[in-house]
Write a protein that holds these residues in place. Structure first.
Motif, PDB file in Angstrom:
ATOM      1  N   VAL A 176       0.770  -1.097  -0.232  1.00 46.43           N
ATOM      2  CA  VAL A 176      -0.011   0.023   0.299  1.00 46.43           C
ATOM      3  C   VAL A 176       0.774   1.046  -0.029  1.00 46.43           C
ATOM      4  CG1 VAL A 176      -1.614   1.214   0.959  1.00 46.43           C
ATOM      5  CG2 VAL A 176      -1.740  -1.183   1.363  1.00 46.43           C
ATOM      6  N   ASP A 177       1.737   1.253   0.575  1.00 44.25           N
ATOM      7  CA  ASP A 177       2.832   2.420   0.836  1.00 44.25           C
ATOM      8  C   ASP A 177       3.379   2.596  -0.324  1.00 44.25           C
ATOM      9  OD1 ASP A 177       3.909   4.427   2.534  1.00 44.25           O
ATOM     10  OD2 ASP A 177       5.939   3.356   2.285  1.00 44.25           O
ATOM     11  N   GLY A 178       3.596   1.714  -1.274  1.00 44.26           N
ATOM     12  CA  GLY A 178       4.272   1.846  -2.355  1.00 44.26           C
ATOM     13  C   GLY A 178       3.336   2.440  -3.614  1.00 44.26           C
ATOM     14  N   HIS A 179       2.164   2.370  -3.427  1.00 46.35           N
ATOM     15  CA  HIS A 179       1.170   2.659  -4.252  1.00 46.35           C
ATOM     16  C   HIS A 179       0.483   3.801  -3.631  1.00 46.35           C
ATOM     17  CE1 HIS A 179       2.510  -1.096  -5.630  1.00 46.35           C
ATOM     18  NE2 HIS A 179       2.191  -0.799  -6.775  1.00 46.35           N
ATOM     19  N   PRO A 180       0.934   5.105  -3.606  1.00 48.06           N
ATOM     20  CA  PRO A 180       0.081   6.309  -3.072  1.00 48.06           C
ATOM     21  C   PRO A 180      -0.843   6.547  -4.084  1.00 48.06           C
ATOM     22  CG  PRO A 180       2.166   7.055  -3.870  1.00 48.06           C
ATOM     23  CD  PRO A 180       2.165   5.425  -3.914  1.00 48.06           C
ATOM     24  N   ALA A 181      -1.914   7.293  -3.966  1.00 44.61           N
ATOM     25  CA  ALA A 181      -3.281   7.842  -5.039  1.00 44.61           C
ATOM     26  C   ALA A 181      -2.751   8.581  -5.855  1.00 44.61           C
ATOM     27  CB  ALA A 181      -4.188   8.607  -3.971  1.00 44.61           C
ATOM     28  N   GLN A 182      -1.987   9.437  -5.734  1.00 41.29           N
ATOM     29  CA  GLN A 182      -1.381  10.057  -7.089  1.00 41.29           C
ATOM     30  C   GLN A 182      -0.686   9.238  -8.024  1.00 41.29           C
ATOM     31  OE1 GLN A 182      -1.722  13.322  -7.678  1.00 41.29           O
ATOM     32  NE2 GLN A 182      -1.205  12.793  -9.739  1.00 41.29           N
ATOM     33  N   LYS A 183       0.109   8.054  -7.542  1.00 42.37           N
ATOM     34  CA  LYS A 183       0.760   7.307  -8.515  1.00 42.37           C
ATOM     35  C   LYS A 183      -0.456   6.345  -9.048  1.00 42.37           C
ATOM     36  CE  LYS A 183       3.867   3.223  -8.562  1.00 42.37           C
ATOM     37  NZ  LYS A 183       4.924   2.433  -7.682  1.00 42.37           N
TER      38      LYS A 183
END
Length: 551
Positions: A234-241
């Motif tokens: 989850v941490d490696g896939h923030p909303a902006q990304k």
């Protein structure tokens, strides 16, 4: 958090323990058949190994809905995983045997951990079967719809449409509209929220409730990448990304699908009853010819400069009367099809269907020009169609040639386009023939090694002629520097129109285009086309000269 879109495919036979899998450190972009290292079957296999040895302690570390495992095997390895049906069965056995320990840590500590923590063993406690069930229930709730509003059915279809039926994770593009019947339970596709529909879910925040039913906040994903962004990393896939991934994917799908469409084309028919023969171009036949060229014809055909009057080209005032009668149509042709005029209706290509006397064909080409893509069609009288003969093969290279052997620099020159037959010199106007005989008039010739009515049968033939004609215009203007050209055309209509296109407004030499109404009379001057206007070339009458401005 996500909505399952397809039914799970279940084995009709009895379910058995998963067969051994080759465990590899798969890339998050992996779309092959191998399971990712966090997959439930691989986790179950790993847990079964320790459950079978009867002594090794396994620790279950979790933070909210994310979890990882490590074993007392002499290493500090920490493996994140996504436990489901197979794994929970083994976990319950380990808990019952007293060899499963549980530790809840803060989310920040969990995300930062690359290996087991030094004090984790002392902070952990024995796990119970009820405790496992309670955690699983909380996790399912956080990863489910939560407190947000469900998507509307129409919005679900819109997301599938935007995704093109492919996983939106960058670089994956797995076809999630098809699920192979493997005989095992499988989820084909998920609609995964970027910002969770619940504040406690992945990337959830104060906007979760508002964005829960917004289709632009949802991505179509394969099972593997849905789990990766929501449960494993989850941490490696923030909303902006993820928003960037979604936008890029939608743009790529649109470009790919737009590439399936033919360019839109506007059809224009320029027809005349030549030599008292009726000519026609039905819209159905025109659209068929347009489609054959790999174009999509917009509805409707513009029939411009339609001439049905008796063919009186032998009359001395014919061309003056023609310009007078059709002045409005010629000006409308210039207004609609001039090189600087848009076609409208999103059309990119102009399709021209023309049958007129030679001077008008050259004039029409001059008005249309080359500023936009133009498809010129050649009518085949034998086959009674505007379509190319798909069985025809292009002419051999060198079939069309440029003869400049009888040329020197001169203020005027005779240019002949001899494709269907050679020019009958005896049928030339007397003043031209006399000057040719005296070698005082240079003669540039575009010739066909095998003159025939069917010399233009394919697009390649027309392109070959265009290259030679362009060379002829360049030779006359740049090498000979002739200011006046006497043009004699004995060629298919498509080549005469195409030649007119090569004449650049305001820059080309003055062209007097001759016409031969029938074989019983000589070539007669028809129209004189200057850089700015067209006039009656005969100028032998007492009523004055008719001029139409072209710019």
């Amino acid at each position: 958090m996500q909505r399952l879109l397809t039914r799970r495919l279940r084995d009709h036979a009895s379910m058995k323990s998963p067969s051994p899998l080759h465990v590899t450190q798969a890339s998050p972009n992996c779309t092959g058949a191998a399971s990712p290292p966090w997959a439930d079957p691989l986790l179950a296999q790993w847990l079964n190994r320790w459950q079978a040895d009867g002594k090794t302690r396994v620790t279950f570390v979790h933070a909210a809905f994310q979890c990882a495992f490590y074993a007392d095997d002499g290493t500090d390895a920490l493996d994140r995983a996504d436990p489901e049906k197979f794994s929970f069965g083994v976990l319950r056995k380990l808990a019952k045997a007293g060899r499963l320990f549980q530790l809840e840590v803060p989310v920040a500590e969990f995300q930062a951990a690359k290996h087991r923590g030094a004090d984790w063993d002392s902070r952990s406690s024995p796990a119970s079967q009820p405790g496992l069930a309670a955690w699983k229930g909380q996790r399912d709730l956080a990863l489910g719809q939560g407190r947000g509003r469900p998507l509307k059915a129409g919005d679900e279809k819109l997301i599938w449409h935007d995704a093109g039926g492919r996983c939106m994770y960058r670089g994956c593009a797995k076809d999630v509209g098809r699920t192979p019947l493997t005989g095992k339970a499988a989820a084909a596709a998920y609609l995964a929220h970027i910002v969770a529909s619940d504040e406690d879910g992945p990337r959830g925040d104060y906007t979760s409730q508002t964005l829960s039913d917004d289709p632009e906040n949802v991505m179509l994903m394969c099972d593997e990448h849905h789990r990766l962004i929501d449960r494993i990393d989850v941490d490696g896939h923030p909303a902006q990304k993820l928003n960037d991934m979604r936008r890029e994917h939608v743009e790529m799908v649109r470009r790919a699908l737009d590439g399936l469409a033919f360019r839109r084309s506007k059809a224009v028919a320029l027809l005349a009853d030549v030599a008292d023969l009726k000519t026609s171009a039905a819209e159905r036949d025109i659209q068929k010819a347009v489609l054959q060229r790999g174009l999509t014809g917009v509805p409707g055909v513009d029939y411009l400069v339609r001439r049905t009057q008796r063919d009186d080209r032998t009359q001395p005032d014919f061309w003056r009367h023609l310009l007078h009668e059709h002045e409005g149509e010629l000006l409308e042709l210039r207004r609609k099809l001039g090189s600087n005029q848009p076609l409208g209706d999103g059309c990119e290509v102009l399709s021209v269907f023309a049958l007129h006397p030679v001077p008008l064909l050259v004039l029409f080409g001059r008005i249309v020009g080359e500023a936009r893509p133009v498809e010129v069609y050649q009518y085949d009288r034998t086959r009674a169609t505007w379509c190319w003969d798909e069985r025809a093969t292009p002419n051999a290279p060198g079939t069309f040639s440029l003869d400049t052997s009888n040329t020197v620099s001169s203020s005027d020159v005779m240019l002949s386009i001899e494709l269907t037959a050679e020019v009958d010199v005896d049928a030339l106007p007397p003043e031209l023939k006399q000057r040719l005989d005296a070698k005082s008039l240079p003669w540039v010739r575009i010739r066909n090694a095998n003159p025939s009515e069917s010399c233009i049968r394919t697009g390649a033939d027309l392109d070959a002629f265009t290259a030679i004609a362009r060379e002829a215009v360049r030779h006359i203007q740049d090498t000979m520097r002739s200011s006046h050209v006497h043009l004699i055309g004995v060629a298919p209509v498509s080549t005469l129109f195409r030649f007119g296109q090569l004449l650049q407004p305001g820059h080309h030499s003055t062209y007097t285009v001759y016409d031969r109404p029938n074989r019983s009379v000589n070539f007669l001057p028809g129209l004189t086309i200057t850089g700015d206007s067209v006039v009656d070339a005969a100028q032998s009458h007492s009523s004055g000269v008719k001029t139409i401005l072209l710019r």
